[in-house]
Design an enzyme around this catalytic site. Sequence first.
Site, PDB file in Angstrom:
ATOM      1  CB  CYS A 238     -14.779  12.186  29.095  1.00  0.00           C
ATOM      2  SG  CYS A 238     -14.408  12.313  30.847  1.00  0.00           S
TER       3      CYS A 238
ATOM      4  CG  HIS B 212     -13.139  15.490  26.924  1.00  0.00           C
ATOM      5  ND1 HIS B 212     -14.149  16.004  27.707  1.00  0.00           N
ATOM      6  CD2 HIS B 212     -12.349  14.760  27.755  1.00  0.00           C
ATOM      7  CE1 HIS B 212     -13.971  15.589  28.950  1.00  0.00           C
ATOM      8  NE2 HIS B 212     -12.891  14.836  29.008  1.00  0.00           N
TER       9      HIS B 212
ATOM     10  CG  ASN C 287     -13.062  16.351  32.531  1.00  0.00           C
ATOM     11  OD1 ASN C 287     -14.153  16.177  31.985  1.00  0.00           O
ATOM     12  ND2 ASN C 287     -12.089  15.461  32.493  1.00  0.00           N
TER      13      ASN C 287
HETATM   14  O1  UT7 Z   1     -11.585  13.118  30.890  1.00  0.00           O
HETATM   15  C1  UT7 Z   1     -10.425  12.412  31.101  1.00  0.00           C
HETATM   16  C2  UT7 Z   1     -10.036  12.647  32.530  1.00  0.00           C
HETATM   17  N1  UT7 Z   1      -8.723  12.855  32.901  1.00  0.00           N
HETATM   18  C3  UT7 Z   1      -7.753  13.572  32.251  1.00  0.00           C
HETATM   19  O2  UT7 Z   1      -7.867  14.036  31.157  1.00  0.00           O
HETATM   20  C4  UT7 Z   1      -6.481  13.771  33.017  1.00  0.00           C
HETATM   21  C5  UT7 Z   1      -5.233  13.610  32.194  1.00  0.00           C
HETATM   22  N2  UT7 Z   1      -4.079  13.958  33.003  1.00  0.00           N
HETATM   23  C6  UT7 Z   1      -3.778  15.244  33.296  1.00  0.00           C
HETATM   24  O3  UT7 Z   1      -4.464  16.157  32.897  1.00  0.00           O
HETATM   25  C7  UT7 Z   1      -2.521  15.499  34.111  1.00  0.00           C
HETATM   26  O4  UT7 Z   1      -1.790  14.317  34.226  1.00  0.00           O
HETATM   27  C8  UT7 Z   1      -2.810  16.094  35.518  1.00  0.00           C
HETATM   28  C9  UT7 Z   1      -3.351  17.510  35.404  1.00  0.00           C
HETATM   29  C10 UT7 Z   1      -3.817  15.224  36.251  1.00  0.00           C
HETATM   30  C11 UT7 Z   1      -1.529  16.148  36.329  1.00  0.00           C
HETATM   31  O5  UT7 Z   1      -0.555  16.915  35.645  1.00  0.00           O
HETATM   32  P1  UT7 Z   1       0.918  16.367  35.454  1.00  0.00           P
HETATM   33  O6  UT7 Z   1       1.697  17.419  34.794  1.00  0.00           O
HETATM   34  O7  UT7 Z   1       0.791  15.029  34.746  1.00  0.00           O
HETATM   35  O8  UT7 Z   1       1.402  16.200  36.939  1.00  0.00           O
HETATM   36  P2  UT7 Z   1       1.899  14.881  37.701  1.00  0.00           P
HETATM   37  O9  UT7 Z   1       0.748  13.952  37.935  1.00  0.00           O
HETATM   38  O10 UT7 Z   1       3.083  14.366  36.972  1.00  0.00           O
HETATM   39  O11 UT7 Z   1       2.327  15.499  39.086  1.00  0.00           O
HETATM   40  C12 UT7 Z   1       3.396  16.432  39.187  1.00  0.00           C
HETATM   41  C13 UT7 Z   1       3.495  16.874  40.632  1.00  0.00           C
HETATM   42  C14 UT7 Z   1       3.469  15.734  41.627  1.00  0.00           C
HETATM   43  O12 UT7 Z   1       4.378  16.024  42.656  1.00  0.00           O
HETATM   44  P3  UT7 Z   1       5.836  15.323  42.683  1.00  0.00           P
HETATM   45  O13 UT7 Z   1       5.569  13.850  42.690  1.00  0.00           O
HETATM   46  O14 UT7 Z   1       6.496  15.788  41.402  1.00  0.00           O
HETATM   47  O15 UT7 Z   1       6.434  15.882  43.924  1.00  0.00           O
HETATM   48  C15 UT7 Z   1       2.065  15.785  42.185  1.00  0.00           C
HETATM   49  O16 UT7 Z   1       1.978  15.308  43.504  1.00  0.00           O
HETATM   50  O17 UT7 Z   1       2.383  17.731  40.941  1.00  0.00           O
HETATM   51  C16 UT7 Z   1       1.777  17.258  42.153  1.00  0.00           C
HETATM   52  N3  UT7 Z   1       0.372  17.601  42.102  1.00  0.00           N
HETATM   53  C17 UT7 Z   1      -0.111  18.791  42.482  1.00  0.00           C
HETATM   54  N4  UT7 Z   1       0.494  19.877  42.990  1.00  0.00           N
HETATM   55  C18 UT7 Z   1      -0.273  20.943  43.260  1.00  0.00           C
HETATM   56  C19 UT7 Z   1      -0.666  16.843  41.644  1.00  0.00           C
HETATM   57  N5  UT7 Z   1      -1.812  17.533  41.746  1.00  0.00           N
HETATM   58  C20 UT7 Z   1      -1.499  18.740  42.261  1.00  0.00           C
HETATM   59  C21 UT7 Z   1      -2.253  19.883  42.587  1.00  0.00           C
HETATM   60  N6  UT7 Z   1      -1.601  20.961  43.076  1.00  0.00           N
HETATM   61  N7  UT7 Z   1      -3.586  19.952  42.401  1.00  0.00           N
END
Ligand code: UT7
Length: 338
Positions: free
Chosen positions: A121, A262, A292
């Site tokens: 990215c 980004h 993204n």
């Molecule tokens: O270009 C660079 C590429 N990548 C990025 O920039 C990504 C950077 N990271 C992020 O943007 C965030 O970490 C995410 C959007 C990917 C995730 O958000 P988060 O607030 O960090 O959530 P998390 O990974 O801590 O997950 C929280 C919960 C989990 O459930 P439990 O373990 O708390 O029960 C996940 O399983 O949300 C769950 N979860 C979802 N629920 C509904 C993860 N993805 C989803 C989803 N829908 N799509």
Amino acid sequence: MIGVRNGARSCARLAAVGAHVPERVVTNAEMAAAVDTSDEWIATRTGIRERRFAGPEEASSDLGVIAAQRILAAADLAPDELDMIITPTASPDHIFPSTAAIIGERIGARGAAAFDLSAACTGFIYGLAMATGMVETGLARHVLVLGAETLTRVTDQTDRATCVLFGDGAAGALISAAAEDEATGFLGFELGADGSGGPDLILPAGGSRIPALSKPSRAESCINMNGREVFKFATRVMIDSCTRLLEALEMDIAEVDLLVPHQANIRIIDYAVERLGIDPERVFNNVDRYGNTSSASIPLALSEAHDNGLLSPGDLVMMVGFGGGLTWGSTMARFEPA
Ligand code: UT7
């Protein structure tokens, strides 16, 4: 191309921007019908409401060709005047030939040097730095930096943790030579990489480590991401990179007319914007409509800001990116259309 240092000094000008996205809009509701997620989760955690999906026959170069033609039309430049095409991409048509060479052939930029750039990215910022170096040393006059991505092809559409985040698109900028007294061009770059974070954002298969011939698993053939780690890294480097660049330029963030970050997650952007102390009115975001798009994301936002009348000649634009590698980069440029 042939480039010879002749002693003349030139300045690299941000001469034109342009973009193209595929037609198909995929809303959060559609994603929620396919995997266990909801519009509410995606919108509040990422700011994304919809993204574009390339058609079954569309590859990254197909999107890139249309974006390239738009950029050349905006600059009123014939394709055979291009000296070089740099295509940052994390989803090239093939490992080789490069997507840049395919695009060059199809737009009629015969003879232009062409290569893909692997910095995920951050690729667009890295590409701008390469283009600036080529132009300012007198080795090239016109360089196209064109991010082209079909990330939905390398995302597991059954994995809710990644499939809701990525979209397809192509966008870029033309960097052209101008006399030193005519333009101020790119004022500086801050670039970096930390390979220790490589496993946090990786597409494992298809290279020499896990060759396509070894019949990799589904998981190995798709983007694997440690979302929380990448989130922490992203907020830190966005702030640090912009701060270091501003300090090196002896500038204040208040002098920036438009910040184009980004577009990965609105929470990452909002956090960094608050800490950097820039007026949110001066930050352009479109992650809500495209998700993204990796190396296309910054120029896609830049191009849309221009189309919306938010980018005027002479404006000072700061761009900042982060991504796989892990990599980061920022730059400060004046928008100086030809
Ligand atoms: O270009 C660079 C590429 N990548 C990025 O920039 C990504 C950077 N990271 C992020 O943007 C965030 O970490 C995410 C959007 C990917 C995730 O958000 P988060 O607030 O960090 O959530 P998390 O990974 O801590 O997950 C929280 C919960 C989990 O459930 P439990 O373990 O708390 O029960 C996940 O399983 O949300 C769950 N979860 C979802 N629920 C509904 C993860 N993805 C989803 C989803 N829908 N799509």
